[in-house]
Write a protein that holds these residues in place. Structure first.
Motif, mmCIF file in Angstrom:
data_model
loop_
_atom_site.group_PDB
_atom_site.id
_atom_site.type_symbol
_atom_site.label_atom_id
_atom_site.label_comp_id
_atom_site.label_asym_id
_atom_site.label_seq_id
_atom_site.Cartn_x
_atom_site.Cartn_y
_atom_site.Cartn_z
ATOM 1 N N SER A 278 36.898 39.867 56.414
ATOM 2 C CA SER A 278 36.869 38.435 56.203
ATOM 3 C C SER A 278 35.515 37.885 56.495
ATOM 4 N N LYS A 279 34.787 38.690 57.546
ATOM 5 C CA LYS A 279 33.409 38.276 57.913
ATOM 6 C C LYS A 279 32.292 38.970 57.093
ATOM 7 N N CYS A 280 32.832 40.200 56.370
ATOM 8 C CA CYS A 280 31.982 40.908 55.700
ATOM 9 C C CYS A 280 31.795 40.650 54.191
ATOM 10 N N ARG A 281 32.912 40.060 53.802
ATOM 11 C CA ARG A 281 33.168 39.808 52.135
ATOM 12 C C ARG A 281 33.192 38.188 51.987
ATOM 13 N N THR A 282 32.790 37.833 50.715
ATOM 14 C CA THR A 282 33.023 36.698 50.050
ATOM 15 C C THR A 282 34.691 36.320 49.873
ATOM 16 N N SER A 283 35.036 34.939 49.831
ATOM 17 C CA SER A 283 36.495 34.881 48.988
ATOM 18 C C SER A 283 36.405 35.074 47.830
ATOM 19 N N ALA A 284 35.582 35.103 47.238
ATOM 20 C CA ALA A 284 35.528 35.388 45.753
ATOM 21 C C ALA A 284 35.504 37.086 45.563
ATOM 22 N N GLU A 285 34.659 37.591 46.426
ATOM 23 C CA GLU A 285 35.244 39.235 46.331
ATOM 24 C C GLU A 285 36.460 39.710 46.681
ATOM 25 N N LEU A 286 36.937 38.860 47.745
ATOM 26 C CA LEU A 286 38.326 39.254 48.294
ATOM 27 C C LEU A 286 39.260 39.076 47.393
ATOM 28 N N LEU A 287 39.413 37.871 46.616
ATOM 29 C CA LEU A 287 40.253 37.519 45.655
ATOM 30 C C LEU A 287 40.263 38.392 44.454
ATOM 31 N N ARG A 288 39.115 38.708 44.085
ATOM 32 C CA ARG A 288 38.942 39.973 42.866
ATOM 33 C C ARG A 288 39.594 41.138 43.555
ATOM 34 N N ALA A 289 39.330 41.498 44.484
ATOM 35 C CA ALA A 289 39.959 43.006 45.149
ATOM 36 C C ALA A 289 41.476 42.762 45.239
ATOM 37 N N VAL A 290 42.094 41.678 45.633
ATOM 38 C CA VAL A 290 43.549 41.329 45.665
ATOM 39 C C VAL A 290 44.146 41.529 44.367
ATOM 40 N N GLU A 291 43.536 40.782 43.361
ATOM 41 C CA GLU A 291 43.900 40.913 41.964
ATOM 42 C C GLU A 291 43.891 42.374 41.423
ATOM 43 N N THR A 292 42.890 43.113 41.962
ATOM 44 C CA THR A 292 42.849 44.285 41.411
ATOM 45 C C THR A 292 43.910 45.317 41.967
ATOM 46 N N LEU A 293 43.943 44.978 43.163
ATOM 47 C CA LEU A 293 45.181 45.984 43.901
ATOM 48 C C LEU A 293 46.566 45.602 43.508
ATOM 49 N N LYS A 294 46.819 44.228 43.089
ATOM 50 C CA LYS A 294 48.090 43.807 42.312
ATOM 51 C C LYS A 294 48.270 44.857 41.286
ATOM 52 N N LYS A 295 47.258 44.521 40.207
ATOM 53 C CA LYS A 295 47.017 45.324 39.133
ATOM 54 C C LYS A 295 47.490 46.936 39.076
ATOM 55 N N GLN A 297 48.928 48.269 41.763
ATOM 56 C CA GLN A 297 50.392 48.525 42.343
ATOM 57 C C GLN A 297 51.214 48.505 40.856
ATOM 58 N N GLU A 298 50.983 47.403 39.855
ATOM 59 C CA GLU A 298 51.842 47.283 38.872
ATOM 60 C C GLU A 298 51.605 48.591 37.685
ATOM 61 N N GLN A 299 50.585 49.008 37.748
ATOM 62 C CA GLN A 299 50.047 50.267 36.860
ATOM 63 C C GLN A 299 50.943 51.552 37.311
#
Length: 318
Positions: A278-295, A297-299
């Motif tokens: 959380s100290k190394c990445r912005t909220s926007a970067e983390l949100l994009r990464a979370v969405e990427t990992l969710k997708k 898992q679905e794939q």
């Protein structure tokens, strides 16, 4: 108040159920919905005991029928599922339909639990619908689902719908303290927060103990450092994994980054490494990464190859 055993919270639903059980008016088709860890299986066991209990004030939790239900040994409580299959096969539902017309072995009811009702495709749902329309008087169906909207309206309309709700923070922490008396308060609160108020999820998080898979440790280092080479060194070997080996890794990456987003807002993190991220990445970067990992898992669950998924992550998670 009736003793609901390990089924906590959901006070309005308990009041409704207590009245129905006392009057012996439990519906014969019941839909129990809620996310993973919300208590669907616990409630299903309680209802099975209420149906099969031989005592005057059911469920007594002590008679032979109740003990058999809670130990999973009652011959008239049948789980209709094939965990090896992604979807609940229509043939399994047809077998259930045929078995239903064989009278109970020893109980007053013959109860069928379908634990993944949302995974029935339309042919299986239609096969179930036919038997739900005119069941024998002793037949009972308990449909468990995390997504009732995936069921046909005609099925939902024939069921009493019990939707499970989260526990309050105070009750959830009380239950967690009882189960994990040696756990520190910060870890308990982090698990309670990440679980969304659902006891089963919180217990699972605490049992994991914050232990990270080797791939997660490597990913966290690479992601914090924003180092594409380090990330590739983690992901390339993962391309050779089978889908069932890849899924838990992706799930933990998702959980770690989701926890990092939580830490970003100043709330307790379930994983120490999440605070670092959380100290190394912005909220926007983390949100994009979370969405990427969710997708991702679905794939993976949709049978996309691990090589393709890891290749995409190598680009999208930089």
């Amino acid at each position: 108040m009736m003793d609901f055993g390990a089924f906590y919270g959901n006070e309005a639903l308990k009041t409704r159920l207590a009245s129905a059980i006392t009057q012996r008016k439990l519906p014969h088709s019941i839909l129990i919905s809620g996310p993973k860890g919300s208590g669907k299986h616990t409630l299903a066991s309680f209802l099975c005991a209420a149906f099969e209990c031989t005592a005057e004030n059911a469920p007594c939790m002590h008679c032979n029928a109740c003990r058999k239900v809670f130990s999973g040994l009652h011959p008239d409580v049948i789980v209709a599922d094939d965990p090896e299959k992604k979807n609940v096969p229509v043939d399994l539902i047809r077998q259930t339909k045929a078995d239903l017309y064989i009278r109970p072995n020893e109980g007053s009811r013959k109860i069928y639990i379908i634990p993944r009702a949302q995974d029935m495709m339309e042919p299986a749902q239609n096969a179930l619908l036919k038997v739900m329309e005119e069941p024998p008087e002793y037949g009972v169906f308990l449909l468990l689902t995390d997504n009732p909207d995936k069921l046909l309206e005609t099925i939902r309309s024939r069921c009493a719908h019990f939707s499970l709700t989260p526990l309050s923070k105070s009750e959830l922490l009380q239950r967690l303290c009882e189960r994990f008396p040696d756990c520190d308060r910060q870890s308990l609160e982090a698990a309670a927060l990440r679980s969304g108020g659902y006891l089963g999820q919180a217990i699972e998080l605490l049992r994991e103990g914050g232990e990270l898979l080797p791939q997660t440790e490597g990913f966290a280092e690479a992601y914090c450092a924003k180092d594409p080479l380090l990330l590739a060194q983690v992901l390339v070997p993962m391309e050779k994994l089978k889908r069932d080996q890849l899924l838990p890794i992706l799930a933990q990456w998702y959980a770690v980054l989701e926890s990092a987003l939580t830490a970003k807002s100043g709330l307790p993190s379930a994983y120490p490494v999440s605070t670092k991220i959380s100290k190394c990445r912005t909220s926007a970067e983390l949100l994009r990464a979370v969405e990427t990992l969710k997708k991702a898992q679905e794939q993976t669950q949709m049978n996309v190859g691990p090589g393709h998924i890891c290749g995409a992550l190598n680009v999208l998670l930089r």
